[in-house]
Design a protein around this motif. Sequence first.
Motif, PDB file in Angstrom:
ATOM      1  N   MET A 206       0.816  -1.194   0.000  1.00 38.71           N
ATOM      2  CA  MET A 206       0.000   0.000   0.000  1.00 38.71           C
ATOM      3  C   MET A 206       0.857   1.255   0.000  1.00 38.71           C
ATOM      4  N   GLY A 207       2.145   1.083   0.267  1.00 41.93           N
ATOM      5  CA  GLY A 207       3.053   2.198   0.407  1.00 41.93           C
ATOM      6  C   GLY A 207       3.147   3.077  -0.815  1.00 41.93           C
ATOM      7  N   ASP A 208       3.094   2.491  -2.028  1.00 40.60           N
ATOM      8  CA  ASP A 208       3.259   3.277  -3.250  1.00 40.60           C
ATOM      9  C   ASP A 208       1.922   3.756  -3.832  1.00 40.60           C
ATOM     10  N   THR A 209       0.829   3.459  -3.148  1.00 38.74           N
ATOM     11  CA  THR A 209      -0.490   3.834  -3.666  1.00 38.74           C
ATOM     12  C   THR A 209      -0.774   5.299  -3.369  1.00 38.74           C
ATOM     13  N   PRO A 210      -1.197   6.075  -4.378  1.00 44.03           N
ATOM     14  CA  PRO A 210      -1.587   7.467  -4.103  1.00 44.03           C
ATOM     15  C   PRO A 210      -2.719   7.496  -3.076  1.00 44.03           C
ATOM     16  N   ALA A 211      -2.613   8.398  -2.094  1.00 41.40           N
ATOM     17  CA  ALA A 211      -3.576   8.440  -0.983  1.00 41.40           C
ATOM     18  C   ALA A 211      -5.007   8.635  -1.461  1.00 41.40           C
ATOM     19  N   TYR A 212      -5.198   9.424  -2.532  1.00 39.54           N
ATOM     20  CA  TYR A 212      -6.562   9.740  -2.964  1.00 39.54           C
ATOM     21  C   TYR A 212      -7.345   8.490  -3.345  1.00 39.54           C
ATOM     22  N   LYS A 213      -6.657   7.461  -3.843  1.00 39.02           N
ATOM     23  CA  LYS A 213      -7.344   6.237  -4.275  1.00 39.02           C
ATOM     24  C   LYS A 213      -8.052   5.553  -3.101  1.00 39.02           C
ATOM     25  N   GLN A 214      -7.423   5.609  -1.917  1.00 46.14           N
ATOM     26  CA  GLN A 214      -8.027   4.985  -0.730  1.00 46.14           C
ATOM     27  C   GLN A 214      -9.307   5.724  -0.342  1.00 46.14           C
ATOM     28  N   TYR A 215      -9.307   7.048  -0.553  1.00 40.19           N
ATOM     29  CA  TYR A 215     -10.484   7.851  -0.219  1.00 40.19           C
ATOM     30  C   TYR A 215     -11.601   7.652  -1.253  1.00 40.19           C
TER      31      TYR A 215
ATOM     32  N   LYS B 228      -3.265   2.721   9.620  1.00 38.28           N
ATOM     33  CA  LYS B 228      -2.843   1.320   9.779  1.00 38.28           C
ATOM     34  C   LYS B 228      -1.475   1.106   9.131  1.00 38.28           C
ATOM     35  N   GLN B 229      -1.326   1.664   7.932  1.00 38.20           N
ATOM     36  CA  GLN B 229      -0.049   1.553   7.215  1.00 38.20           C
ATOM     37  C   GLN B 229       1.082   2.229   8.007  1.00 38.20           C
ATOM     38  N   PHE B 230       0.771   3.404   8.580  1.00 40.46           N
ATOM     39  CA  PHE B 230       1.766   4.154   9.361  1.00 40.46           C
ATOM     40  C   PHE B 230       2.172   3.387  10.625  1.00 40.46           C
ATOM     41  N   LEU B 231       1.174   2.830  11.338  1.00 37.19           N
ATOM     42  CA  LEU B 231       1.464   2.119  12.587  1.00 37.19           C
ATOM     43  C   LEU B 231       2.179   0.788  12.347  1.00 37.19           C
ATOM     44  N   GLN B 232       1.887   0.164  11.203  1.00 34.05           N
ATOM     45  CA  GLN B 232       2.573  -1.090  10.866  1.00 34.05           C
ATOM     46  C   GLN B 232       4.039  -0.838  10.525  1.00 34.05           C
ATOM     47  N   GLY B 233       4.300   0.326   9.928  1.00 31.91           N
ATOM     48  CA  GLY B 233       5.660   0.643   9.507  1.00 31.91           C
ATOM     49  C   GLY B 233       6.169  -0.366   8.506  1.00 31.91           C
ATOM     50  N   SER B 234       7.380  -0.818   8.706  1.00 31.17           N
ATOM     51  CA  SER B 234       7.979  -1.776   7.759  1.00 31.17           C
ATOM     52  C   SER B 234       7.618  -3.216   8.111  1.00 31.17           C
ATOM     53  N   THR B 235       7.007  -3.417   9.299  1.00 27.67           N
ATOM     54  CA  THR B 235       6.665  -4.787   9.711  1.00 27.67           C
ATOM     55  C   THR B 235       5.292  -5.167   9.168  1.00 27.67           C
ATOM     56  N   GLN B 236       5.252  -5.557   7.898  1.00 26.30           N
ATOM     57  CA  GLN B 236       4.003  -5.974   7.260  1.00 26.30           C
ATOM     58  C   GLN B 236       3.654  -7.393   7.717  1.00 26.30           C
TER      59      GLN B 236
ATOM     60  N   ILE C  28     -10.828  -1.246  -4.435  1.00 28.84           N
ATOM     61  CA  ILE C  28      -9.399  -1.391  -4.138  1.00 28.84           C
ATOM     62  C   ILE C  28      -8.706  -2.151  -5.285  1.00 28.84           C
ATOM     63  N   LYS C  29      -9.369  -3.217  -5.730  1.00 31.29           N
ATOM     64  CA  LYS C  29      -8.812  -4.025  -6.834  1.00 31.29           C
ATOM     65  C   LYS C  29      -8.762  -3.211  -8.124  1.00 31.29           C
ATOM     66  N   LEU C  30      -9.908  -2.550  -8.445  1.00 31.60           N
ATOM     67  CA  LEU C  30      -9.982  -1.795  -9.697  1.00 31.60           C
ATOM     68  C   LEU C  30      -9.015  -0.612  -9.722  1.00 31.60           C
ATOM     69  N   LEU C  31      -8.756  -0.021  -8.555  1.00 30.84           N
ATOM     70  CA  LEU C  31      -7.839   1.124  -8.474  1.00 30.84           C
ATOM     71  C   LEU C  31      -6.379   0.705  -8.311  1.00 30.84           C
ATOM     72  N   GLY C  32      -6.155  -0.615  -8.234  1.00 25.65           N
ATOM     73  CA  GLY C  32      -4.791  -1.127  -8.139  1.00 25.65           C
ATOM     74  C   GLY C  32      -4.111  -0.867  -6.805  1.00 25.65           C
ATOM     75  N   ILE C  33      -4.923  -0.858  -5.709  1.00 23.62           N
ATOM     76  CA  ILE C  33      -4.360  -0.631  -4.376  1.00 23.62           C
ATOM     77  C   ILE C  33      -3.961  -1.981  -3.782  1.00 23.62           C
ATOM     78  N   ASN C  34      -2.759  -2.030  -3.231  1.00 15.82           N
ATOM     79  CA  ASN C  34      -2.283  -3.255  -2.566  1.00 15.82           C
ATOM     80  C   ASN C  34      -2.786  -3.246  -1.135  1.00 15.82           C
ATOM     81  N   ARG C  35      -3.683  -4.207  -0.787  1.00 15.63           N
ATOM     82  CA  ARG C  35      -4.324  -4.241   0.532  1.00 15.63           C
ATOM     83  C   ARG C  35      -3.323  -4.347   1.678  1.00 15.63           C
ATOM     84  N   ASP C  36      -2.440  -5.327   1.595  1.00 17.35           N
ATOM     85  CA  ASP C  36      -1.571  -5.615   2.723  1.00 17.35           C
ATOM     86  C   ASP C  36      -0.161  -5.119   2.509  1.00 17.35           C
TER      87      ASP C  36
END
Length: 303
Positions: free
Chosen positions: A1-10, A91-99, A295-303
Motif C-alpha cells: 500500500m506504500g506506493d499507492t496514491p492516498a486519494y485512491k483509498q479515499y 494502519k499503514q503508518f502504525l505497521q511501519g515496515s513490519t508488514q 481497491i482491486k480496480l484502483l490497483g491498491i495493494n491491501r496488505d
Amino acid sequence: MGDTPAYKQYVAGLLAGVSTVAIGHPFDTVKVKLQKHNTGAHGIKYKNSLHCTARILRTEGIRGLYRGATSSFVGMSFESSLVFGIYSQTKQFLQGSTQSSAPQPHVIIPSAAYGGAIISFVLCPSELIKCRMQVQGTDSLVPLTSRYSGPLDCAVKTVKSEGVKGIFRGGGATFLRESIGNAVFFSVYEFVRYHMHSQLNSASSENNNLIDVGVGIVSGGLGGIACWSVVLPLDVAKTIIQTAPDKNTTRNPFQILNSIYRRDGIKGCYTGLGPTICRAFPANAAAIVTWELAIKLLGINRD
C-alpha cells in the motif's frame, strides 16, 4: 500500500458509502422513528419494526422510507471516504515496515478509532439534518407549520434558531459512537476476513473472485452487527438529543440513557434494535464488497 496514491483509498471509501446508503437508508428511517416515538412519553408507539414500516408505506409510500436520504448520501459518502482512507493510512503508518498478513489489534483498534473520531465531526451535522427530516413524516408530533421543506431548509432554520453550535448538537454522542463503533467494526471485519481466507485459500484459483465477494459479505456483515450491538444505546441517546424540540435539553448521552433505563429498562436503551441489525448486515456487507472491489480496480495493494 506504500506506493499507492492516498486519494485512491479515499475514492474507494466514498464508493463504499454510496452503496451503504442505497441499501441501508430505509432501515435507518424505521430505526430513527422507533427511537423518537417509542422512547418518548407522548405520541404514537409502534408495536414493532413491521408496524412502523407498514405505516410509513401506507401514508408516504417508498419515498417515506428514503426521507432524509439526500443529507445521508452526502454525509455517508464523506464519512465513508474519510473513515476508510484514514483507517488505511493510519494502519499503514502504525505497521511501519513490519508488514503482517495476520490482524494486529494494537494497529487495527487505534487506526479505526482515530478514523471514527475524525469523521464524527463531519457526520454530526449530516445526521442531525437526516434525523430531523426522518421524524417529521408519518405520526410526527411536529406541527405542520414548523416542518422543514428539505435538508437545506432544515440546516438554515437550525442555525437561525440555535446558532452554528446547534448544527453540532449531539456531537459528544456521535464522537463516542463512531470511535467505539469503528474500532469494533474493523476488528471483527479483519479477524473474520483473515480466518475465512485462511480456511478457503486452498480452493481453486478460478473461484477467487467469488470467494472474495463471499468473504466480504460475511466479514462486513458480521462487523456491522457487532458494531451496532455495542453502540446502539449511544445512537438512541444521539437521536433523542438531535430531535428534541427544546434546545436546552441535556446533551449528556449517559443522563439520557439513565432516564430511559429507569423508565423502560435495557430494552428502552436498545430501541430500534430490529431494523438496526436488519440494516447492519446488508449495508455493511455492501460497503465492504464495494470497498474491496474498488481497491482491486484502483490497483491498491491491501496488505
